[in-house]
Design a protein around this motif. Structure first.
Motif, short mmCIF file in Angstrom:
data_model
loop_
_atom_site.label_atom_id
_atom_site.label_comp_id
_atom_site.label_asym_id
_atom_site.label_seq_id
_atom_site.Cartn_x
_atom_site.Cartn_y
_atom_site.Cartn_z
N ASP A 36 1.09 -1.18 0.11
CA ASP A 36 0.10 -0.24 -0.02
C ASP A 36 0.88 1.23 0.03
O ASP A 36 1.90 1.00 -0.09
CB ASP A 36 -0.86 -0.20 1.28
CG ASP A 36 -0.50 0.14 2.72
OD1 ASP A 36 0.94 0.59 2.83
OD2 ASP A 36 -0.99 -0.47 3.43
N HIS A 37 0.32 2.40 0.41
CA HIS A 37 1.14 3.79 0.15
C HIS A 37 2.15 3.72 1.19
O HIS A 37 3.13 4.36 1.11
CB HIS A 37 0.18 4.75 0.19
CG HIS A 37 0.92 6.14 -0.03
ND1 HIS A 37 1.60 6.71 -1.23
CD2 HIS A 37 1.31 7.08 1.02
CE1 HIS A 37 2.12 7.72 -1.11
NE2 HIS A 37 1.86 8.32 0.21
N GLN A 38 2.06 3.08 2.17
CA GLN A 38 2.88 3.02 3.47
C GLN A 38 3.66 1.99 3.91
O GLN A 38 4.81 1.95 4.62
CB GLN A 38 2.29 3.55 4.71
CG GLN A 38 1.56 4.99 4.40
CD GLN A 38 2.54 5.95 4.52
OE1 GLN A 38 3.69 6.19 5.08
NE2 GLN A 38 2.16 6.90 3.89
N LEU A 39 3.56 0.81 3.07
CA LEU A 39 3.87 -0.41 3.65
C LEU A 39 4.02 -1.53 2.84
O LEU A 39 3.10 -1.79 1.89
CB LEU A 39 3.03 -0.89 4.81
CG LEU A 39 3.62 -1.98 5.68
CD1 LEU A 39 4.49 -1.58 6.62
CD2 LEU A 39 2.44 -2.54 6.78
N ALA A 40 5.02 -2.26 2.59
CA ALA A 40 5.28 -3.42 1.84
C ALA A 40 5.62 -4.72 2.61
O ALA A 40 6.42 -4.47 3.47
CB ALA A 40 6.48 -3.15 0.77
N LEU A 41 4.76 -5.58 2.46
CA LEU A 41 5.23 -6.90 3.06
C LEU A 41 6.17 -7.82 2.19
O LEU A 41 5.68 -7.96 1.08
CB LEU A 41 3.94 -7.79 3.36
CG LEU A 41 4.22 -9.42 4.26
CD1 LEU A 41 5.06 -9.02 5.51
CD2 LEU A 41 3.12 -9.97 4.40
N MET A 42 7.63 -7.87 2.50
CA MET A 42 8.53 -8.49 1.72
C MET A 42 8.62 -10.02 2.35
O MET A 42 8.75 -10.27 3.34
CB MET A 42 9.75 -7.66 1.81
CG MET A 42 9.68 -6.23 1.50
SD MET A 42 9.09 -5.80 -0.10
CE MET A 42 10.20 -6.64 -1.32
#
Length: 127
Positions: A36-42
Motif C-alpha cells: 500500500d502507500h505506506q507499507l510493503a510486506l516482503m
C-alpha cells in the motif's frame, strides 16, 4: 512464564526512498506480498518483514538484520553484480569475512543504510 503462542516475528525496516528500497530487496530475491502507500510486506521463503515508507537516519543506520544463508561468498558475488550501475544509490556490499562468533559474513547496506549480515555458519556452529 507467559506462553504467547508465538508463530512469527516481523521487523519493520525503514526506507528513505520506498520504491528504491522495494526494488533493492526484490533484486535480492524478496517478493512483495502486500503493498500500500505506506507499507510493503516482503517475503523470501517463509521469512517476512515489513518495509516502511518511513525514515529516521539514526534508526536506519543502527538497524541490523542477521540472516543465515547457505553460501556467503555466492551472495556477495550476486549482490555485487546487482549493485553494478548504481541502480540502488547508497547500497553497497563488502567481501565476506570470518567473524569470531563462527560465521563467514557478507555485509550489505541497503539504500537507507540498514545493515544486513548474511551469515554462513561454520560447520561447528551450524545446527
Amino acid at each position: 512464564m507467559i506462553d504467547l503462542g508465538l508463530q512469527d516475528v516481523r521487523v519493520f525496516v525503514p526506507s528513505q526512498d520506498f520504491a528504491v528500497s522495494q526494488g533493492f530487496y526484490e533484486a535480492l530475491g524478496w517478493q512483495t506480498d502486500y503493498l500500500d502507500h505506506q507499507l510493503a510486506l516482503m517475503r523470501n521463503g517463509q521469512h517476512r518483514f515489513y518495509l516502511q515508507r518511513a525514515y529516521v537516519r539514526e534508526w536506519a543506520e543502527n538497524l541490523m538484520l542477521h540472516l543465515t544463508v547457505a553460501d556467503a561468498r555466492a551472495c556477495h558475488a550476486q549482490i555485487a553484480a546487482a549493485l553494478e550501475g548504481n541502480a540502488f544509490p547508497g547500497a553497497r556490499v563488502a567481501p565476506p569475512r570470518h567473524e569470531p562468533y563462527g560465521a563467514l559474513v557478507t555485509y550489505v547496506w541497503d539504500p537507507a543504510g540498514v545493515l544486513l549480515h548474511l551469515a554462513q555458519w561454520d560447520e561447528a556452529q551450524a545446527g
